[in-house]
Design a protein around this motif. Structure first.
Motif, PDB file in Angstrom:
ATOM      1  N   GLU A 463      18.749   0.608  27.491  1.00 38.06           N
ATOM      2  CA  GLU A 463      17.771   1.493  26.850  1.00 38.06           C
ATOM      3  C   GLU A 463      17.478   2.699  27.721  1.00 38.06           C
ATOM      4  N   ARG A 464      17.511   2.506  29.039  1.00 33.35           N
ATOM      5  CA  ARG A 464      17.270   3.591  29.983  1.00 33.35           C
ATOM      6  C   ARG A 464      18.430   3.686  30.975  1.00 33.35           C
ATOM      7  N   VAL A 465      18.642   4.879  31.486  1.00 32.57           N
ATOM      8  CA  VAL A 465      19.751   5.119  32.402  1.00 32.57           C
ATOM      9  C   VAL A 465      19.403   4.549  33.777  1.00 32.57           C
ATOM     10  N   PRO A 466      20.175   3.582  34.289  1.00 30.18           N
ATOM     11  CA  PRO A 466      19.932   3.071  35.645  1.00 30.18           C
ATOM     12  C   PRO A 466      20.326   4.118  36.694  1.00 30.18           C
ATOM     13  N   THR A 467      19.848   3.909  37.902  1.00 35.30           N
ATOM     14  CA  THR A 467      20.134   4.874  38.965  1.00 35.30           C
ATOM     15  C   THR A 467      21.596   4.875  39.376  1.00 35.30           C
ATOM     16  N   ASP A 468      22.271   3.751  39.200  1.00 39.16           N
ATOM     17  CA  ASP A 468      23.665   3.676  39.644  1.00 39.16           C
ATOM     18  C   ASP A 468      24.650   3.896  38.506  1.00 39.16           C
ATOM     19  N   GLY A 469      24.211   4.504  37.419  1.00 34.17           N
ATOM     20  CA  GLY A 469      25.116   4.836  36.329  1.00 34.17           C
ATOM     21  C   GLY A 469      24.888   4.000  35.089  1.00 34.17           C
ATOM     22  N   ILE A 470      25.563   4.371  34.004  1.00 38.84           N
ATOM     23  CA  ILE A 470      25.381   3.728  32.700  1.00 38.84           C
ATOM     24  C   ILE A 470      26.464   2.666  32.523  1.00 38.84           C
ATOM     25  N   PRO A 471      26.101   1.389  32.539  1.00 36.58           N
ATOM     26  CA  PRO A 471      27.111   0.342  32.367  1.00 36.58           C
ATOM     27  C   PRO A 471      27.493   0.178  30.892  1.00 36.58           C
ATOM     28  N   TYR A 472      28.759  -0.106  30.646  1.00 40.71           N
ATOM     29  CA  TYR A 472      29.212  -0.402  29.286  1.00 40.71           C
ATOM     30  C   TYR A 472      30.503  -1.198  29.384  1.00 40.71           C
ATOM     31  N   GLN A 473      30.889  -1.815  28.294  1.00 40.12           N
ATOM     32  CA  GLN A 473      32.154  -2.528  28.236  1.00 40.12           C
ATOM     33  C   GLN A 473      32.805  -2.275  26.885  1.00 40.12           C
ATOM     34  N   VAL A 474      34.119  -2.379  26.857  1.00 43.01           N
ATOM     35  CA  VAL A 474      34.873  -2.190  25.612  1.00 43.01           C
ATOM     36  C   VAL A 474      35.706  -3.459  25.399  1.00 43.01           C
ATOM     37  N   PRO A 475      35.150  -4.465  24.709  1.00 43.85           N
ATOM     38  CA  PRO A 475      35.899  -5.705  24.493  1.00 43.85           C
ATOM     39  C   PRO A 475      37.043  -5.532  23.496  1.00 43.85           C
ATOM     40  N   VAL A 476      36.855  -4.593  22.548  1.00 42.24           N
ATOM     41  CA  VAL A 476      37.886  -4.304  21.550  1.00 42.24           C
ATOM     42  C   VAL A 476      38.066  -2.797  21.495  1.00 42.24           C
ATOM     43  N   SER A 477      39.282  -2.330  21.711  1.00 40.43           N
ATOM     44  CA  SER A 477      39.558  -0.889  21.726  1.00 40.43           C
ATOM     45  C   SER A 477      39.507  -0.315  20.307  1.00 40.43           C
ATOM     46  N   PRO A 478      39.011   0.922  20.154  1.00 40.97           N
ATOM     47  CA  PRO A 478      38.472   1.822  21.174  1.00 40.97           C
ATOM     48  C   PRO A 478      36.965   1.659  21.303  1.00 40.97           C
ATOM     49  N   GLY A 479      36.400   2.273  22.346  1.00 36.22           N
ATOM     50  CA  GLY A 479      34.952   2.320  22.501  1.00 36.22           C
ATOM     51  C   GLY A 479      34.491   3.759  22.525  1.00 36.22           C
ATOM     52  N   TYR A 480      33.354   4.017  21.926  1.00 37.57           N
ATOM     53  CA  TYR A 480      32.848   5.390  21.887  1.00 37.57           C
ATOM     54  C   TYR A 480      31.347   5.384  21.616  1.00 37.57           C
ATOM     55  N   GLY A 481      30.715   6.473  22.012  1.00 35.90           N
ATOM     56  CA  GLY A 481      29.277   6.590  21.777  1.00 35.90           C
ATOM     57  C   GLY A 481      28.781   7.983  22.064  1.00 35.90           C
ATOM     58  N   LEU A 482      27.705   8.341  21.388  1.00 38.13           N
ATOM     59  CA  LEU A 482      27.020   9.619  21.582  1.00 38.13           C
ATOM     60  C   LEU A 482      25.528   9.329  21.584  1.00 38.13           C
TER      61      LEU A 482
END
Length: 675
Positions: A463-482
């Motif tokens: 929900e909020r941007v952590p100090t060490d970057g935005i974590p994400y994972q792509v279990p099924v290709s492709p992954g995208y977001g805005l």
């Protein structure tokens, strides 16, 4: 280099910025492209070009020398509008003229505006191109109260109807249809500013180049009617008297973050609008290579799978991205990533292009007005055409506004992870082909911001941007977001000094000073809390050695972890490198690229390294850091001075940290130079 270097000679400009550690990007701009419009091309720089960072000014301006590698032809990327039957504006004219070759026709300017017929339709002589060529304007019709040009070539020789002095019939043995009628705009106004200042001829440096332009497009009906009512008067001389269709206002913003284009179309008469704000020709492929493109939220279209890396060189037909090919039909196509690759598939250079979800670019607005197509790619040029609106009817006084971004990408890149800032809004964009168990996008300028979905998205982020970057994972290709990154509350007032101006030095902690000898501090990373009211780019960092010693001082900054009140345990935001301490005086680190110190709290770190024989003495602050400091589970540490946390055994570059307690070394007097 930091920021932008702008070269200018009258209307021609080249904009230079950092591309990667060894190369710079040089982009063309032209204030007087076709029909005086702003364009992204000039003869001295035929394409966007990569040059070594060591290239001199003379090698890139006024003519790009052989030192450069051409990566992108942008000569046709300034965006016109479409009226539903013709493109116009930008470097386009109404494309329904008929050019007729007639050897020695003997017609003159006195015949301009005269009417001619093929027995069915009436054509208007708009220009005597030369002694052997005539330009006729096609007729128009009125459909639902809107004038539309008729795309039809004469069916028979043109005989005189009215207005001509030379009434000789015009044969049609050599007709070129669909010719662009020029001029098709007037009242062009353009201004140029670099960081709010006029840009003179020569070389200038700064952070943001702004080019504003506005012009008026006359209506086609008004053009034909005015020509017929003013026989013998060239249309080009009376453009301002022609009834208007619309006004175009464009703002081009170049910065180290790429190019932003904002376009507003204001109707001055009722008409149907198709508009895209920007368009993008395909990248220039290396010899034997190809172009590959990914489009979020799109499956198979035009015979290609856009959810993987589609080889656009094989695209055989003009391809529309309609709701039928979208994974989520409520989210119109908003972006793409394209790479030029070698025959072996190795990335060479890339580009990310998209429409931002502001004004009429918001998905809930676009989905209403792009039901026919939200984006299309041509098969001939492999060119991308985003669509802000498609088939939207505007009444006089109504307007449409959109903002698009263009960002060149350096290899190697497993994913497009960029932050696009307009000044009022910050957007996070992630596009990734292929699966990944755990990825993290660096976003130090957005720490603690809320992330709100703002476009096609299938990724889950905090929900909020952590100090060490935005974590994400792509279990099924492709992954995208805005996502839109928002503050939870109003920003504090800017910090005096830190915001004074580019090239100015500032102290994050002002007050009386003292000196401190680094006895007992060898290989102990000392961390001090620092507060900034706003994010500030810096390119130089200074400390002062008052008594010489051995070895070096290494320094840098770490993010703040609000959940612990301590430095974030991940790697530093930046390692500034080392400073020699074998002589006294102000010691300065000059950064290869600017570092953006985040708004709010961060931690300045400094460590004495290499040789621990003689501790140096440095200028330190005589005032405390005025912040809460966690002493741990024992109160024993409260008995003496305490200034921050420490990490033992730091012998090399700054990395992840495990805090070892609090220390008693006063805060070094640090000065930064704003980039």
């Amino acid at each position: 280099m930091t920021g932008l270097t702008v070269y200018r000679s009258n209307a021609l400009m080249s904009i230079r910025s950092r591309f990667d550690a060894t190369r710079d990007l040089v982009m063309p701009a032209n204030l007087a492209y076709a029909e005086a419009m702003v364009g992204m091309w000039h003869s001295g720089l035929p394409q966007v070009t990569l040059v070594p960072s060591s290239a001199t000014d003379a090698q890139v301006w006024p003519v790009m020398s052989a030192v450069g590698t051409r990566i992108h032809d942008t000569s046709d990327d300034n965006c016109p509008i479409n009226t539903g039957w013709s493109y116009v504006g930008g470097n386009h004219g109404y494309n329904i003229g008929c050019q007729i070759t007639v050897t020695a026709h003997r017609k003159t300017a006195a015949d301009v505006g005269s009417r001619w017929t093929d027995g069915t339709r009436t054509f208007t002589l708009l220009a005597v191109t030369n002694a052997n060529s005539l330009l006729f304007g096609n007729p128009y019709t009125i459909v639902d109260g809107i004038a539309q040009g008729v795309r039809a070539r004469p069916a028979a020789p043109l005989t005189h109807v009215a207005g001509a002095t030379n009434r000789t019939t015009v044969p049609i043995t050599s007709v070129t249809p669909d010719v662009q009628i020029r001029p098709a705009t007037h009242s062009h106004v353009v201004t140029v500013e670099l960081d709010g200042r006029p840009v003179p001829d020569g070389r200038s440096t700064g952070q943001e180049l702004r080019i504003r332009e506005s012009y008026v497009i006359p209506s086609y009906r008004g053009m034909i009617d005015t020509a017929q009512a003013n026989v013998g008067t060239p249309i080009a001389t009376i453009m301002a008297r022609i009834p208007s269709l619309c006004r175009i206002d464009n703002l081009y913003r170049w910065s180290t973050g790429g190019l932003l284009v904002t376009q507003t179309v204001t109707a001055l008469d009722r008409f149907t609008l198709n508009a895209g704000v920007t368009q993008s020709s395909a990248l220039t492929a290396p010899a034997g290579g190809s172009r590959r493109q990914f489009v979020p939220n799109v499956g198979v279209a035009g015979g290609l799978n856009w959810s993987a890396w589609a080889t656009i060189d094989t695209l055989a037909t003009l391809t529309d991205f309609t709701p039928a090919v979208l994974r989520d039909p409520t989210m119109p196509v908003a972006s793409m990533t394209q790479w030029a690759v070698t025959s072996a598939g190795a990335q060479q250079w890339g580009i990310a292009v998209g429409l931002l979800p502001i004004d009429d670019g918001q998905p809930e607005t676009r989905v209403r007005y792009t039901t026919a197509k939200s984006w299309f790619v041509s098969s001939s040029l492999k060119k991308n055409y985003p669509q802000l609106v498609w088939g939207r009817t505007l009444q006089a006084g109504q307007s449409v506004t959109g903002t698009a971004y263009r960002r060149y990408l350096a290899p190697p890149s497993a994913a497009t992870e960029i932050v696009v800032s307009t000044g009022d809004h910050d957007f996070v964009i992630i596009e990734r082909v292929g699966t990944v168990a755990q990825a993290r996008m660096a976003a130090p300028t957005l720490a603690y911001r809320r992330l709100i979905t703002a476009g096609p998205t299938n990724l889950t982020v905090p929900e909020r941007v952590p100090t060490d970057g935005i974590p994400y994972q792509v279990p099924v290709s492709p992954g995208y977001g805005l996502w839109r990154a928002e503050l939870d509350q109003a920003s504090p007032q800017p910090l005096p000094g830190a915001t004074y101006g580019v090239g100015s030095y500032f102290l994050p902690l002002a007050g009386k000073t003292q000196t401190t000898t680094w006895t007992g501090a060898f290989q102990r990373l000392l961390l001090y809390p620092v507060y900034l009211a706003e994010a500030t780019p810096v390119d130089r960092v200074c400390v002062e050695v008052t008594t010489a010693g051995t070895g070096v001082l290494r320094h840098g900054v770490y993010a703040h972890d609000p959940t612990t009140g301590r430095p974030a345990s991940g790697g530093p935001i930046a390692d500034f490198g080392t400073l020699a301490v074998n002589t006294i005086g102000v010691k300065e680190s000059t950064l290869g690229a600017p570092v953006l110190l985040p708004a709010g709290w961060h931690w300045y770190g400094i460590v004495w390294q290499v040789t621990g024989t003689t501790p140096p003495t440095v200028r330190t602050s005589g005032v405390g850091s005025a912040t809460v400091l966690n002493l741990g589970t024992s109160a024993a540490a409260m008995s003496g001075d305490r200034f921050g946390y420490e990490v033992a055994g730091v012998a090399g570059t700054l990395g992840a940290v495990t805090l070892g307690g609090v220390h008693q070394f006063p805060t070094p007097r640090v000065a930064y130079r704003r980039a």
